[in-house]
Design an enzyme around this catalytic site. Structure first.
Site, PDB file in Angstrom:
ATOM      1  CG  ASP A   1      -3.184  -3.823   4.880  1.00  0.00           C
ATOM      2  OD1 ASP A   1      -2.260  -3.005   5.194  1.00  0.00           O
ATOM      3  OD2 ASP A   1      -4.082  -3.418   4.378  1.00  0.00           O
ATOM      4  CD  GLU A   2      -5.508  -5.954   1.173  1.00  0.00           C
ATOM      5  OE1 GLU A   2      -6.437  -6.453   0.473  1.00  0.00           O
ATOM      6  OE2 GLU A   2      -5.635  -4.607   1.139  1.00  0.00           O
ATOM      7  CB  VAL A   3       2.722  -7.862   1.850  1.00  0.00           C
ATOM      8  CG1 VAL A   3       4.120  -7.585   1.213  1.00  0.00           C
ATOM      9  CG2 VAL A   3       2.736  -6.985   3.001  1.00  0.00           C
TER      10      VAL A   3
ATOM     11  CG  HIS B   1      -1.712  -0.985   1.117  1.00  0.00           C
ATOM     12  ND1 HIS B   1      -3.132  -0.705   0.397  1.00  0.00           N
ATOM     13  CD2 HIS B   1      -2.314  -2.309   1.427  1.00  0.00           C
ATOM     14  CE1 HIS B   1      -4.070  -1.731   0.477  1.00  0.00           C
ATOM     15  NE2 HIS B   1      -3.337  -2.753   1.261  1.00  0.00           N
TER      16      HIS B   1
END
Ligand SMILES: *[C@@H]1O[C@H](CO)[C@@H](O)[C@H](O)[C@H]1NC(C)=O
Ligand SMILES: *[C@@H]1O[C@H](CO)[C@@H](O)[C@H](O)[C@H]1NC(C)=O
Ligand SMILES: *[C@@H]1O[C@H](CO)[C@@H](O)[C@H](O)[C@H]1NC(C)=O
Ligand SMILES: *[C@@H]1O[C@H](CO)[C@@H](O)[C@H](O)[C@H]1NC(C)=O
Ligand SMILES: *[C@@H]1O[C@H](CO)[C@@H](O)[C@H](O)[C@H]1NC(C)=O
Length: 528
Positions: A322-324, A262
């Site tokens: 989060d969400e790598v 992100h």
């Protein structure tokens, strides 16, 4: 906010008569009586008890007195109503406020005590609390207990309230990256948070889409990464204003700078920070997460987070995690080389390496941290006092199982998976959010005590200042009550009638809250 104008039109409202009050969230203990006292705006004042630790000059309470005066009576002056020929009722012209400890210059913390008691009877009109933060919560309750008759007279009933929050962390996440939110919108949101006793603004400042935070050490970040480096940024002064506005309302500001994923908007300002993705043997020209293989990355993070640690006084920072997406790391030969050197055979190990190094940097600045659940799921070694925020609804397991696993491992947990306010459906979706029981998992009393609260989240992909307020309110109120009130306060019909009235009260206070169902607010009716 145009509270005073709204209030002026309400002056004309005849139909507001005798409506029961719009208490939201419901107190832990309340006893109210069919006995009423009048309040005359011209006579009424808030006053410190002689033996209160806080006295005039305590900015947090001085300003709260002013605010609640305006919310209750507007800023105009009020003729004494003509009561001849009417039965006289006892007048209350003062709310006495007494706190045990002052701390008027402090910031609220996770440990702040928000308990208060409110006694309104023939002998007393008294608000007592240990801290100024509890006094703020009690003033809000007091303001919600005042009602008006058809003739326009203000009343408060004989009432006893003993109240405290069920969970200390009652948060709302705002995302200012997908869309920029003007400063005034953030400040107005803090006002409405205080009306529902929320205690934490989780400020998701930056993300892939834009970098609106103006860094003193790295001004290129917002110069190159914001939507507009003049109009769409938050200066150091803006940040201070948000923090002070929040403090005056007993609200903490938890800043999030999410890495290593992100982070696309960080790239233009800090060349070399992001991982170049490869297509075959050539760089493709696109970039992935922060490059965890370079020493420069950690040098940058050290300087950057040193600044952030002092810009945001709260003990906690949110470090994201989060969400790598591993695709880009996988494509890059230098990353592969680095992995081999380190003996990593899984990209989760690489992610862990990055996050652990970052956590060590931030710990050295005497900060605690909150991270998204992936950090726990990917078995990153974190300090035992880390707070893990649960956001995934189903994967890899149901969110309550996740809370169970986190608390079993001894970490504190924050719940937000069922409370994504940016998700909308037709109908009264607040009821599902209201029905959530944050402790509905298999766990010991000790494990349950590790759930410190939760957050309503308003992600910004489809939300900007045009639709933020009606999407937030009154739906965020459902979460606010779930986190404040007792677990036995869960009757949906009772909640519906109070939340509907609370929504009307929000309108009266200038918050453009959307309707919960068919119906009308008395003051709206009078206005048209
Ligand atoms: C307040 O008292 C009046 C009578 O004085 C009564 O009609 C009204 O229902 C009471 N309201 C509440 C919320 O108890
Ligand atoms: C007050 O009201 C009474 C009747 O309720 C009326 O006779 C009197 O004139 C009023 N006084 C004023 C000053 O308006
Ligand atoms: C606040 O209320 C809770 C719940 O009753 C209680 O456990 C706690 O001791 C109270 N704290 C203070 C400082 O009164
Ligand atoms: C990065 O730092 C580590 C530890 O300080 C050092 O061993 C290593 O040689 C450095 N790498 C580069 C490329 O400078
Ligand atoms: C509420 O909490 C009490 C005490 O922890 C517990 O016994 C009860 O089962 C809970 N009720 C619900 C509906 O979760």
């Amino acid at each position: 906010m145009a509270a005073s104008e709204l209030w002026f039109s309400l002056l004309l409202a005849a139909a507001f008569a005798g409506l029961a009050t719009a208490l939201w969230p419901w107190p832990q203990y309340i006893q109210s009586y069919h006995r009423r006292y009048t309040l005359y705006p011209n006579n009424f004042q808030f006053r410190y008890h002689v033996s209160s630790a806080a006295q005039p000059g305590c900015v947090v309470l001085d300003e709260a007195f002013q605010r609640y005066r305006n919310l209750l009576f507007g800023s105009g002056s009020w003729p004494r109503p003509n009561l001849s020929g009417k039965r006289r009722v006892l007048e209350k012209n003062m709310l006495i406020v007494s706190v045990t400890t002052a701390g008027c210059n402090d910031f609220p913390t996770l440990e702040s005590v928000e308990n208060y008691t409110l006694n309104i009877n023939d002998d007393q009109c008294l608000l007592q609390s240990q801290s100024i933060w509890g006094a703020l919560r009690g003033l809000e309750t007091f303001s919600q207990l005042v009602w008006r008759s058809a003739e326009g007279t203000f009343f408060i009933n004989k009432t006893k309230v003993e109240d405290y929050p069920r969970f200390p962390h009652r948060g709302l996440l705002l995302d200012t990256s997908r869309h920029y939110l003007p400063l005034s919108v953030i400040l107005d949101t803090l006002d409405a948070m205080a009306y529902s006793k929320l205690s934490v603004l989780h400020w998701h400042l930056v993300d892939d889409s834009s970098f609106p935070y103006e860094s003193l050490a790295f001004p290129e970040l917002s110069r190159k990464g914001s939507y507009n480096p003049v109009t769409h940024i938050y200066t150091a002064h803006d940040v201070k204003e948000v923090i002070e506005h929040a403090r005056l309302r007993g609200i903490r500001v938890l800043a999030e700078f999410d890495t290593p994923g992100h982070t696309l908007s960080w790239g233009p300002g800090i060349p070399g920070l992001l991982t170049p993705c490869y297509s075959g043997t050539e760089p493709s020209g696109t970039f992935g997460p922060v490059n965890p293989s370079l020493n420069n990355t950690y040098e940058f993070m050290s300087t950057f987070f040193l600044e952030i640690s002092s810009a945001f006084p709260d003990f906690y920072l949110h470090l994201g995690g989060d969400e790598v997406d591993f695709t880009c790391w996988r494509s890059n030969p230098d990353i592969q080389k680095f992995m081999k050197k380190k003996g990593f055979d899984d990209f989760k190990q690489l992610e862990s390496f990055y996050i652990q190094t970052l956590l060590n940097i931030v710990s050295a600045y005497d900060k605690g941290y909150v991270v998204w659940q992936e950090v726990f799921d990917n078995k990153v070694k974190v300090r035992p006092d880390t707070i893990i925020q649960v956001w995934r609804e189903e994967m890899p397991v149901g969110y309550m199982k996740e809370v169970e696993a986190i608390t079993k491992a001894g970490f504190r947990a924050l719940l937000s998976a069922p409370w994504y306010l940016n998700h909308i459906t037709y109908g009264p979706d607040w009821k599902d959010m209201y029905a959530v029981e944050p402790l509905a998992f298999d766990g010991t009393a000790k494990e349950k005590s590790l759930v410190i609260g939760g957050e309503a989240c308003m992600w910004g992909e489809y939300v900007d200042s045009t639709n933020l307020v009606p999407r937030l309110w009154p739906r965020a109120g459902a979460v606010a009550e779930r986190l404040w009130s007792s677990n036995s306060t869960r009757n949906v019909d009772f909640a519906f009638s109070r939340l509907s009235r609370f929504r009307c009260e929000l309108l009266r206070r200038g918050v453009q809250a959307q309707p919960l169902s068919i119906g009308y607010c008395e003051q709206e009716f009078e206005e048209t």
